[in-house]
Design a protein around this motif. Structure first.
Motif, short mmCIF file in Angstrom:
data_model
loop_
_atom_site.label_atom_id
_atom_site.label_comp_id
_atom_site.label_asym_id
_atom_site.label_seq_id
_atom_site.Cartn_x
_atom_site.Cartn_y
_atom_site.Cartn_z
N GLY A 12 0.79 -1.25 0.02
CA GLY A 12 -0.05 -0.03 -0.05
C GLY A 12 0.70 1.15 0.01
N VAL A 13 2.04 1.07 0.75
CA VAL A 13 3.02 2.50 0.83
C VAL A 13 3.52 2.62 -0.72
CG1 VAL A 13 5.07 3.35 1.62
CG2 VAL A 13 3.30 2.45 3.27
N VAL A 14 4.11 1.50 -1.19
CA VAL A 14 4.79 1.61 -2.42
C VAL A 14 3.71 1.94 -3.59
CG1 VAL A 14 5.90 0.19 -4.38
CG2 VAL A 14 6.38 -0.01 -1.75
N ILE A 15 2.57 1.32 -3.78
CA ILE A 15 1.70 1.57 -5.08
C ILE A 15 0.99 2.86 -4.54
CG2 ILE A 15 -0.61 0.89 -5.95
CD1 ILE A 15 1.74 -1.21 -6.55
N GLY A 16 0.83 3.40 -3.31
CA GLY A 16 0.18 4.69 -3.12
C GLY A 16 1.18 5.88 -3.40
N LEU A 17 2.31 5.86 -2.98
CA LEU A 17 3.29 6.68 -3.69
C LEU A 17 3.65 6.68 -4.87
CD1 LEU A 17 6.08 5.99 -0.60
CD2 LEU A 17 4.33 8.11 -0.76
N LEU A 18 3.63 5.86 -5.40
CA LEU A 18 3.79 5.72 -7.21
C LEU A 18 2.36 6.39 -7.53
CD1 LEU A 18 5.31 2.12 -7.71
CD2 LEU A 18 6.29 4.42 -8.01
N GLY A 19 1.44 6.09 -7.08
CA GLY A 19 0.11 6.69 -7.29
C GLY A 19 0.07 8.23 -7.23
N LYS A 20 0.54 8.34 -6.05
CA LYS A 20 0.43 9.83 -5.69
C LYS A 20 1.65 10.49 -6.75
CE LYS A 20 1.59 13.12 -2.23
NZ LYS A 20 1.61 13.59 -0.75
N PHE A 21 2.64 10.10 -7.13
CA PHE A 21 3.68 10.65 -8.01
C PHE A 21 2.96 10.78 -9.38
CE2 PHE A 21 6.92 9.76 -11.23
CZ PHE A 21 7.70 11.08 -11.06
N LEU A 22 2.19 9.72 -9.76
CA LEU A 22 1.41 9.88 -10.99
C LEU A 22 0.35 10.67 -10.93
CD1 LEU A 22 1.77 8.29 -13.83
CD2 LEU A 22 -0.02 6.82 -12.81
N ALA A 23 -0.23 11.10 -10.02
CA ALA A 23 -1.51 11.99 -9.85
C ALA A 23 -1.27 13.39 -10.38
CB ALA A 23 -2.20 12.05 -8.52
N PRO A 24 -2.01 13.90 -11.09
CA PRO A 24 -1.58 15.19 -12.09
C PRO A 24 -1.67 16.42 -11.15
CG PRO A 24 -4.02 14.43 -12.60
CD PRO A 24 -3.54 13.47 -11.61
N GLY A 25 -0.64 17.08 -11.20
CA GLY A 25 -0.77 18.80 -10.75
C GLY A 25 -0.90 18.63 -9.16
N SER A 26 -1.74 19.46 -8.86
CA SER A 26 -2.00 19.78 -7.47
C SER A 26 -2.96 18.93 -6.89
CB SER A 26 -2.27 21.25 -7.06
OG SER A 26 -3.52 21.30 -7.74
N ARG A 27 -3.35 17.99 -7.39
CA ARG A 27 -4.50 16.85 -6.99
C ARG A 27 -3.99 15.87 -5.81
NH1 ARG A 27 -6.19 17.79 -12.37
NH2 ARG A 27 -8.16 19.07 -12.26
N ASP A 28 -2.62 16.02 -5.42
CA ASP A 28 -1.90 14.92 -4.70
C ASP A 28 -1.68 15.58 -3.20
OD1 ASP A 28 0.02 16.46 -5.28
OD2 ASP A 28 1.51 14.99 -6.11
N ASN A 29 -2.10 16.36 -2.71
CA ASN A 29 -1.69 17.14 -1.51
C ASN A 29 -2.77 16.39 -0.48
OD1 ASN A 29 -0.74 18.57 0.48
ND2 ASN A 29 -1.94 20.19 0.00
N ILE A 30 -2.39 15.13 -0.05
CA ILE A 30 -3.27 14.36 1.11
C ILE A 30 -2.38 13.80 1.92
CG2 ILE A 30 -5.17 13.96 -0.56
CD1 ILE A 30 -3.94 10.92 -0.91
N PRO A 31 -2.64 13.56 3.12
CA PRO A 31 -1.83 12.97 4.32
C PRO A 31 -1.23 11.68 4.06
CG PRO A 31 -4.02 13.52 4.95
CD PRO A 31 -4.14 13.96 3.66
N PHE A 32 0.01 11.28 4.55
CA PHE A 32 0.46 10.11 4.09
C PHE A 32 -0.45 8.80 4.43
CE2 PHE A 32 3.31 6.41 5.15
CZ PHE A 32 3.92 6.26 4.06
N TRP A 33 -1.07 8.95 5.68
CA TRP A 33 -1.93 7.70 5.93
C TRP A 33 -3.16 7.41 4.63
CZ3 TRP A 33 -7.23 8.12 6.31
CH2 TRP A 33 -7.77 9.32 6.52
N LEU A 34 -3.67 8.70 4.19
CA LEU A 34 -4.56 8.49 3.22
C LEU A 34 -3.70 7.94 1.72
CD1 LEU A 34 -7.44 8.77 2.55
CD2 LEU A 34 -6.98 11.08 2.10
N VAL A 35 -2.54 8.20 1.59
CA VAL A 35 -1.81 7.85 0.42
C VAL A 35 -1.61 6.03 0.58
CG1 VAL A 35 0.43 7.63 -0.50
CG2 VAL A 35 -0.49 9.59 0.08
N VAL A 36 -1.40 5.60 1.73
CA VAL A 36 -1.40 4.34 2.08
C VAL A 36 -2.73 3.78 1.70
CG1 VAL A 36 -0.92 2.40 3.85
CG2 VAL A 36 0.48 4.63 3.70
N VAL A 37 -3.82 4.27 2.51
CA VAL A 37 -5.08 3.75 1.98
C VAL A 37 -5.59 3.72 0.42
CG1 VAL A 37 -7.55 4.07 2.14
CG2 VAL A 37 -6.04 4.52 4.09
N CYS A 38 -4.91 4.72 -0.32
CA CYS A 38 -5.49 4.82 -1.74
C CYS A 38 -4.44 3.73 -2.23
CB CYS A 38 -5.05 6.28 -2.16
SG CYS A 38 -5.84 7.34 -1.81
N GLY A 39 -3.24 3.48 -1.65
CA GLY A 39 -2.43 2.31 -2.37
C GLY A 39 -3.08 0.90 -2.25
#
Length: 103
Positions: A12-39
Motif C-alpha cells: 500500500g505504501v509503495v503503490i500509494g506513493l507511485l500513485g501519488k507521483f502519477l496523480a496530476p498537478g496539485s491534486r495529490d496534497n493528501i496526508p500520508f495515511w490517506l496515500v497508504v489507504v489509496c495504495g
C-alpha cells in the motif's frame, strides 16, 4: 496472517506513493495515511480489474497455485501498472473529497 498484513501495508505504501507521483498537478496534497489507504485500494481494485480482464497467463492456467494474486510465473509488471493507475485515481478522488489542493 501477520505476513498478509505486512505485505498489504508495504504494498500500500509503495503503490500509494507511485500513485501519488502519477496523480496530476496539485491534486495529490493528501496526508500520508490517506496515500497508504489509496495504495491498498489500488492494490485490491487494480488487481481485481486486471484479473477480471486478463485472467491468468496461458502457461499457468491449469496450476491450482495460480489465482487472482498469482497470475504469471514471474513478477506481473502489467498487474502492478494497473494497480498504480487505480491508486493514482484514488489519490485524485481522495484529494477532491478532503478538499486539500495546493491551487
Amino acid at each position: 496472517m501477520i505476513g498478509t498484513i505486512l505485505v498489504t501495508l508495504i504494498g500500500g505504501v509503495v503503490i500509494g506513493l507511485l500513485g501519488k507521483f502519477l496523480a496530476p498537478g496539485s491534486r495529490d496534497n493528501i496526508p500520508f495515511w490517506l496515500v497508504v489507504v489509496c495504495g491498498i485500494i489500488g492494490m485490491l481494485v487494480g488487481g481485481w480489474i486486471y484479473y477480471a480482464i486478463f485472467g491468468v497467463a496461458g502457461n499457468v492456467e491449469g496450476n491450482p497455485d495460480y489465482d487472482m494474486w498469482n497470475t504469471s510465473k514471474g513478477i506481473d509488471w502489467w498487474r502492478h501498472l494497473w494497480q498504480v493507475v487505480v491508486a493514482a485515481i484514488a489519490v485524485v478522488v481522495a484529494a477532491g473529497i478532503t478538499g486539500k489542493s495546493k491551487a
